[in-house]
Design an enzyme around this catalytic site. Structure first.
Site, mmCIF file in Angstrom:
data_model
loop_
_atom_site.group_PDB
_atom_site.id
_atom_site.type_symbol
_atom_site.label_atom_id
_atom_site.label_comp_id
_atom_site.label_asym_id
_atom_site.label_seq_id
_atom_site.Cartn_x
_atom_site.Cartn_y
_atom_site.Cartn_z
ATOM 1 N N CYS A 272 0.603 -1.278 -0.308
ATOM 2 C CA CYS A 272 -0.304 -0.280 -0.250
ATOM 3 C C CYS A 272 0.594 1.496 0.153
ATOM 4 O O CYS A 272 0.680 1.844 -0.791
ATOM 5 C CB CYS A 272 -1.186 0.129 1.117
HETATM 6 N N1 LIG Z 1 -2.958 -5.124 1.318
HETATM 7 C C1 LIG Z 1 -3.669 -4.668 2.447
HETATM 8 O O1 LIG Z 1 -3.310 -4.348 3.348
HETATM 9 C C2 LIG Z 1 -4.586 -3.114 1.866
HETATM 10 C C3 LIG Z 1 -4.984 -2.370 2.300
HETATM 11 C C4 LIG Z 1 -6.903 -1.470 2.161
HETATM 12 C C5 LIG Z 1 -6.487 -1.119 0.808
HETATM 13 N N2 LIG Z 1 -5.736 -1.870 0.085
HETATM 14 C C6 LIG Z 1 -6.638 -2.247 -1.380
HETATM 15 O O2 LIG Z 1 -7.572 -3.341 -1.834
HETATM 16 C C7 LIG Z 1 -7.057 -3.158 -3.324
HETATM 17 C C8 LIG Z 1 -7.106 -4.514 -2.916
HETATM 18 O O3 LIG Z 1 -5.561 -5.297 -2.080
HETATM 19 P P1 LIG Z 1 -5.180 -6.891 -1.674
HETATM 20 O O4 LIG Z 1 -3.892 -6.306 -1.014
HETATM 21 O O5 LIG Z 1 -5.908 -7.139 -1.461
HETATM 22 O O6 LIG Z 1 -4.802 -7.695 -3.133
HETATM 23 P P2 LIG Z 1 -4.287 -9.400 -3.398
HETATM 24 O O7 LIG Z 1 -3.597 -9.178 -4.551
HETATM 25 O O8 LIG Z 1 -3.837 -9.579 -1.812
HETATM 26 O O9 LIG Z 1 -5.449 -9.430 -3.731
HETATM 27 C C9 LIG Z 1 -6.555 -9.435 -4.926
HETATM 28 C C10 LIG Z 1 -6.944 -10.871 -5.491
HETATM 29 O O10 LIG Z 1 -7.649 -10.659 -6.781
HETATM 30 C C11 LIG Z 1 -7.973 -11.640 -7.182
HETATM 31 N N3 LIG Z 1 -7.812 -11.360 -8.997
HETATM 32 C C12 LIG Z 1 -7.208 -10.571 -9.772
HETATM 33 N N4 LIG Z 1 -7.843 -10.303 -10.800
HETATM 34 C C13 LIG Z 1 -9.378 -11.052 -10.560
HETATM 35 C C14 LIG Z 1 -10.571 -11.304 -11.255
HETATM 36 N N5 LIG Z 1 -10.384 -10.473 -12.286
HETATM 37 N N6 LIG Z 1 -11.417 -11.591 -10.750
HETATM 38 C C15 LIG Z 1 -11.465 -12.010 -9.041
HETATM 39 N N7 LIG Z 1 -10.036 -11.828 -8.622
HETATM 40 C C16 LIG Z 1 -9.517 -11.829 -9.256
HETATM 41 C C17 LIG Z 1 -6.185 -12.235 -7.414
HETATM 42 O O11 LIG Z 1 -6.712 -12.944 -7.481
HETATM 43 C C18 LIG Z 1 -6.199 -12.127 -5.518
HETATM 44 O O12 LIG Z 1 -6.829 -13.029 -4.560
HETATM 45 C C19 LIG Z 1 -5.607 -2.640 -3.911
HETATM 46 O O13 LIG Z 1 -6.321 -1.240 -4.515
HETATM 47 C C20 LIG Z 1 -5.107 -2.321 -2.430
HETATM 48 O O14 LIG Z 1 -4.670 -0.769 -2.415
HETATM 49 C C21 LIG Z 1 -4.792 -3.005 0.397
#
Ligand SMILES: NC(=O)c1ccc[n+]([C@@H]2O[C@H](COP(=O)([O-])OP(=O)(O)OC[C@H]3O[C@@H](n4cnc5c(N)ncnc54)[C@H](O)[C@@H]3O)[C@@H](O)[C@H]2O)c1
Length: 442
Positions: A272
């Protein structure tokens, strides 16, 4: 489940999607999670979390196996049909120039839009991914409307509900947040999303979708800036024979500042802070209001991991030496290796001619992928065996209590404490040379 409770769809079962989905299911909501990776879906349905997050396994066992309130699928139509509120929790990575890459979000808006066009029921689409201001009311709305032939705020709802969880504490952060922010295109969308948080004991803020998007970026950028700020103060303290730990304590006791995110070290990483600061900096330039602060935050953070290598090089030549890295994940209590300072440190050490071994208590699989160029070990004794010096990169509890006797196999008795986590006095008394970021060495 109460009949009136909205059903939830989660698109993307990563750290945000899976934690949000599990926590909502734990509140009694029926949740369907969509992912594109078959192994993830299989594992979730067996209550075997595909990511490491404290408490997630127990929670999945409860909501998947016992309560049967959470189910994962590869079928988008199933996820959309079985949901009244659909959260988009997909990645929003940095593009090559640091600006946000919205491809996942745009493609998903197209797919959801097509399915929305086929159903009669009112559904609310909620962007939970971190996206730059204007995304939800701009491209997401446009694609959903084009593909469905329907109108947002009338035929379907549209909202932006940023997530503030921190990996490692994600479940408690999600359940007990400081605030919930709901940006919406209309009152009905807001009311729908707010129902999900009715049991939360925190302020619920109603905003425009763009303000909600900006709140997330401004929060992360502020915290990242706080880290770079204390790291710059630490670098100055080193030259003035001042321990930055004492300074941070004195500063942090000021109620207006707080002690959190004031720990000097090898810099911030993770999925992030780096990408969000870069994205907001990019936005500031795009609107001709370039942010000097964000630019400096990024520059300081880029050089900070290398401070640990510089300190080590000031004590011994690195060529031909074996350096042990304690901790590889970007922070403790997670297996996330995205933008981990360990990667920059390892690359620099190798560039300087050293051989690198690494050990992380949890991030083994992810670290092997992110750092194929180092030797991965399974324990502290194994990583220290045959090493000339040590850099502590991630402050896992397992390392905080290490005693000089535990590091007796380190041939040159040199330690760089990149997280100010060890008991330096004891190590110095035992004859170790230990250098600590933000502290001049007596
Ligand atoms: N990780 C954190 O601590 C955090 C905290 C707050 C906000 N965010 C934000 O949240 C969002 C997601 O982050 P994350 O860390 O959970 O991401 P991540 O990469 O851990 O997870 C994303 C998931 O989406 C899946 N995916 C990809 N394409 C897809 C599709 N077309 N259909 C369905 N699933 C699909 C992937 O396989 C994966 O499991 C980002 O914008 C991030 O900036 C993350």
């Amino acid at each position: 489940m109460e009949a009136s409770k909205p059903r939830i769809g989660i698109i993307g079962t990563g750290y945000v999607g899976l934690v949000s989905g599990s926590c909502f299911a734990n509140l009694g909501f029926q949740v369907t999670c969509l992912d594109i990776i078959p192994e993830k879906v299989e594992r979730i349905n067996k209550a075997d979390p595909p990511i490491y997050e404290k408490g997630l396994k127990d929670l999945l066992e409860k909501v998947v196996l016992q309560d049967k309130l959470l189910h994962a699928t590869l079928d988008r139509k199933e996820a959309i049909d079985n949901a009244d509120i659909i959260f988009i929790c997909l990645p929003t990575p940095s593009g090559a120039d640091g600006s946000i890459n919205l491809d996942f979000i745009k493609n998903e808006a197209i797919e959801i839009g097509k399915l929305l066009g086929e159903v009669d029921e009112y559904k609310v689409i909620v962007v939970k991914s971190t996206v730059v201001p204007g995304t939800t009311s701009g491209i997401v709305r446009q694609l959903l409307e084009e593909q469905s032939g329907k109108t947002a705020g009338q035929d379907f709802g549209l909202a932006m509900n940023p997530e503030f969880l921190m990996e490692g504490l994600a479940i408690s952060n999600f359940t007990n947040p400081d605030r919930v922010v709901i940006g919406s295109v209309d009152q009905q969308s807001y009311d729908f999303v707010k129902r999900l948080y009715s049991e939360f004991n925190c302020p619920i803020l109603k905003t425009s979708t763009s303000a909600a998007e900006m709140i997330k970026y401004a929060s992360n950028s502020f915290l990242a800036t706080k880290i770079s700020f204390i790291n710059e103060i630490a670098n100055v303290c080193e030259m003035l024979d001042i321990d930055v730990g004492e300074v941070a304590e004195g500063v942090g006791l000021d109620d207006r500042i707080s002690p959190r995110f004031l720990r000097a070290g090898v810099g911030f990483g993770g999925s992030c802070f780096p990408k969000d600061v870069k994205a907001l900096y990019s936005v500031s330039k795009a609107v001709n209001r370039e942010s000097n602060i964000l630019k400096a935050t990024l520059a300081t953070n880029a050089s900070q991991p290398l401070r640990s290598v510089e300190l080590l090089a000031s004590l011994m030549p690195l060529t031909g030496k074996t350096i042990a890295l304690l901790g590889l994940a970007f922070k403790p209590d997670t297996d996330d290796m995205r933008e981990a300072p360990s990667v920059i440190i390892a690359e620099k050490l190798i560039q300087e001619g050293a051989k690198v071994k690494g050990y992380d208590p949890i991030a083994k699989e992810t670290a092997e992928i992110a750092l194929p160029q180092i030797q991965h070990c399974h324990s502290v004794p194994e990583v220290l065996e045959g090493s000339d010096a040590v850099i502590l990169v991630t402050e896992w509890d397992e390392f905080k209590n290490l005693q000089p006797i535990d590091l007796s196999s380190v041939s040159q008795k040199i330690i760089i404490d990149g997280r100010r986590a060890l008991n330096w006095k004891e190590f110095r008394e035992a004859g170790f040379i230990i250098k600590v970021l933000g502290q001049s060495v007596p």
